[in-house]
Motif scaffolding. Structure first.
Motif, PDB file in Angstrom:
ATOM      1  N   SER A  30       0.843  -1.185   0.000  1.00  0.00           N
ATOM      2  CA  SER A  30       0.000   0.000   0.000  1.00  0.00           C
ATOM      3  C   SER A  30       0.887   1.246   0.000  1.00  0.00           C
ATOM      4  O   SER A  30       2.030   1.206   0.447  1.00  0.00           O
ATOM      5  N   ILE A  31       0.346   2.326  -0.542  1.00  0.00           N
ATOM      6  CA  ILE A  31       0.974   3.642  -0.451  1.00  0.00           C
ATOM      7  C   ILE A  31      -0.039   4.569   0.181  1.00  0.00           C
ATOM      8  O   ILE A  31      -1.122   4.778  -0.384  1.00  0.00           O
ATOM      9  N   ASN A  32       0.254   5.085   1.322  1.00  0.00           N
ATOM     10  CA  ASN A  32      -0.663   6.002   1.993  1.00  0.00           C
ATOM     11  C   ASN A  32      -0.342   7.424   1.534  1.00  0.00           C
ATOM     12  O   ASN A  32      -0.680   7.825   0.448  1.00  0.00           O
ATOM     13  N   ASP A  33       0.356   8.171   2.344  1.00  0.00           N
ATOM     14  CA  ASP A  33       0.694   9.536   1.960  1.00  0.00           C
ATOM     15  C   ASP A  33       1.884   9.558   0.995  1.00  0.00           C
ATOM     16  O   ASP A  33       2.829   8.784   1.141  1.00  0.00           O
ATOM     17  N   MET A  34       1.830  10.470   0.031  1.00  0.00           N
ATOM     18  CA  MET A  34       2.962  10.767  -0.835  1.00  0.00           C
ATOM     19  C   MET A  34       3.171  12.273  -0.788  1.00  0.00           C
ATOM     20  O   MET A  34       2.218  13.034  -0.610  1.00  0.00           O
ATOM     21  N   GLY A  35       4.426  12.673  -0.925  1.00  0.00           N
ATOM     22  CA  GLY A  35       4.675  14.103  -0.812  1.00  0.00           C
ATOM     23  C   GLY A  35       5.957  14.531  -1.479  1.00  0.00           C
ATOM     24  O   GLY A  35       6.768  13.706  -1.904  1.00  0.00           O
ATOM     25  N   TRP A  36       6.079  15.834  -1.573  1.00  0.00           N
ATOM     26  CA  TRP A  36       7.291  16.465  -2.077  1.00  0.00           C
ATOM     27  C   TRP A  36       7.854  17.381  -1.012  1.00  0.00           C
ATOM     28  O   TRP A  36       7.120  18.148  -0.394  1.00  0.00           O
ATOM     29  N   TYR A  37       9.157  17.281  -0.827  1.00  0.00           N
ATOM     30  CA  TYR A  37       9.880  18.132   0.114  1.00  0.00           C
ATOM     31  C   TYR A  37      10.999  18.824  -0.651  1.00  0.00           C
ATOM     32  O   TYR A  37      11.365  18.399  -1.746  1.00  0.00           O
ATOM     33  N   ARG A  38      11.549  19.882  -0.072  1.00  0.00           N
ATOM     34  CA  ARG A  38      12.690  20.532  -0.697  1.00  0.00           C
ATOM     35  C   ARG A  38      13.689  20.956   0.365  1.00  0.00           C
ATOM     36  O   ARG A  38      13.333  21.164   1.526  1.00  0.00           O
ATOM     37  N   GLN A  39      14.922  21.088  -0.084  1.00  0.00           N
ATOM     38  CA  GLN A  39      15.992  21.409   0.853  1.00  0.00           C
ATOM     39  C   GLN A  39      17.081  22.192   0.145  1.00  0.00           C
ATOM     40  O   GLN A  39      17.464  21.866  -0.985  1.00  0.00           O
ATOM     41  N   ASN A  40      17.591  23.202   0.835  1.00  0.00           N
ATOM     42  CA  ASN A  40      18.750  23.959   0.389  1.00  0.00           C
ATOM     43  C   ASN A  40      19.908  23.687   1.348  1.00  0.00           C
ATOM     44  O   ASN A  40      19.682  23.335   2.512  1.00  0.00           O
ATOM     45  N   GLN A  44      16.919  23.022   6.809  1.00  0.00           N
ATOM     46  CA  GLN A  44      16.145  21.812   7.021  1.00  0.00           C
ATOM     47  C   GLN A  44      15.281  21.509   5.804  1.00  0.00           C
ATOM     48  O   GLN A  44      14.861  22.410   5.069  1.00  0.00           O
ATOM     49  N   ARG A  45      15.040  20.229   5.629  1.00  0.00           N
ATOM     50  CA  ARG A  45      14.126  19.811   4.568  1.00  0.00           C
ATOM     51  C   ARG A  45      12.721  20.241   4.967  1.00  0.00           C
ATOM     52  O   ARG A  45      12.296  20.043   6.121  1.00  0.00           O
ATOM     53  N   GLU A  46      11.986  20.821   4.028  1.00  0.00           N
ATOM     54  CA  GLU A  46      10.652  21.312   4.327  1.00  0.00           C
ATOM     55  C   GLU A  46       9.615  20.693   3.402  1.00  0.00           C
ATOM     56  O   GLU A  46       9.896  20.397   2.231  1.00  0.00           O
ATOM     57  N   LEU A  47       8.424  20.539   3.944  1.00  0.00           N
ATOM     58  CA  LEU A  47       7.324  20.004   3.165  1.00  0.00           C
ATOM     59  C   LEU A  47       6.868  21.035   2.144  1.00  0.00           C
ATOM     60  O   LEU A  47       6.634  22.195   2.483  1.00  0.00           O
ATOM     61  N   TYR A  93      14.573  18.934  -4.693  1.00  0.00           N
ATOM     62  CA  TYR A  93      13.236  18.439  -4.365  1.00  0.00           C
ATOM     63  C   TYR A  93      13.294  16.924  -4.200  1.00  0.00           C
ATOM     64  O   TYR A  93      13.838  16.210  -5.050  1.00  0.00           O
ATOM     65  N   TYR A  94      12.699  16.461  -3.105  1.00  0.00           N
ATOM     66  CA  TYR A  94      12.687  15.045  -2.770  1.00  0.00           C
ATOM     67  C   TYR A  94      11.252  14.529  -2.704  1.00  0.00           C
ATOM     68  O   TYR A  94      10.363  15.171  -2.152  1.00  0.00           O
ATOM     69  N   CYS A  95      11.077  13.346  -3.234  1.00  0.00           N
ATOM     70  CA  CYS A  95       9.803  12.646  -3.164  1.00  0.00           C
ATOM     71  C   CYS A  95       9.793  11.747  -1.928  1.00  0.00           C
ATOM     72  O   CYS A  95      10.828  11.171  -1.567  1.00  0.00           O
ATOM     73  N   ASN A  96       8.643  11.620  -1.308  1.00  0.00           N
ATOM     74  CA  ASN A  96       8.491  10.748  -0.144  1.00  0.00           C
ATOM     75  C   ASN A  96       7.212   9.931  -0.261  1.00  0.00           C
ATOM     76  O   ASN A  96       6.197  10.428  -0.770  1.00  0.00           O
ATOM     77  N   GLN A 117      15.902  10.147  -4.679  1.00  0.00           N
ATOM     78  CA  GLN A 117      17.298  10.581  -4.666  1.00  0.00           C
ATOM     79  C   GLN A 117      17.434  12.100  -4.718  1.00  0.00           C
ATOM     80  O   GLN A 117      18.518  12.628  -4.455  1.00  0.00           O
ATOM     81  N   GLY A 118      16.376  12.784  -5.047  1.00  0.00           N
ATOM     82  CA  GLY A 118      16.400  14.245  -5.134  1.00  0.00           C
ATOM     83  C   GLY A 118      16.643  14.722  -6.555  1.00  0.00           C
ATOM     84  O   GLY A 118      17.395  14.097  -7.313  1.00  0.00           O
TER      85      GLY A 118
END
Length: 125
Positions: A30-40, A44-47, A93-96, A117-118
């Motif tokens: 199953s895949i529940n939540d999916m999201g994108w985060y970003r980081q410089n 800190q990595r942010e949603l 940008y990172y996928c989660n 992998q970003g």
């Protein structure tokens, strides 16, 4: 285990658009939540945005009205359409994805919290 592979990103001028995609593979139950985060660097990595399996979405205030997250459950893929890009959107940008996978070695379903992998997004002014 579960693997996430991202595509898209790149260099764009301010005001332009980019699209990111992220596909999940593996012994996915199953895949529940999916999201994108970003980081410089040094931050800190942010949603950026997230979406539930039912399609409910959440956005960071800084991207509301400009970014759209969507998913294709049949393809285990999440997308991020980014419009009206600003230089401050520049980041990796990172996928989660979170859910359950089948462990053949253990014969059970385990939880996973996987990251891509970003991919670099650069917005020039």
């Amino acid at each position: 285990q579960v693997q996430l592979v991202e595509s898209g990103g790149g260099l764009v001028q301010a005001g332009g658009s980019l699209s990111l995609s992220c596909g999940a593979s593996g012994n996915i139950r199953s895949i529940n939540d999916m999201g994108w985060y970003r980081q410089n660097p040094g931050k800190q990595r942010e949603l950026v945005a997230s979406i539930t399996s039912g399609g409910a979405t959440t956005y960071a205030d800084s991207v509301k009205g400009r970014f759209t997250i969507s998913r294709d459950n049949a393809k285990n893929t999440v997308y991020l359409l980014m419009n009206s890009l600003k230089p401050e959107d520049t980041a990796v940008y990172y996928c989660n994805a979170q859910g359950r996978y089948y462990s053949s070695s253990q014969g059970v379903y385990n939880r996973y919290d996987a990251w891509g992998q970003g991919t670099q997004v650069t917005v020039s002014s």
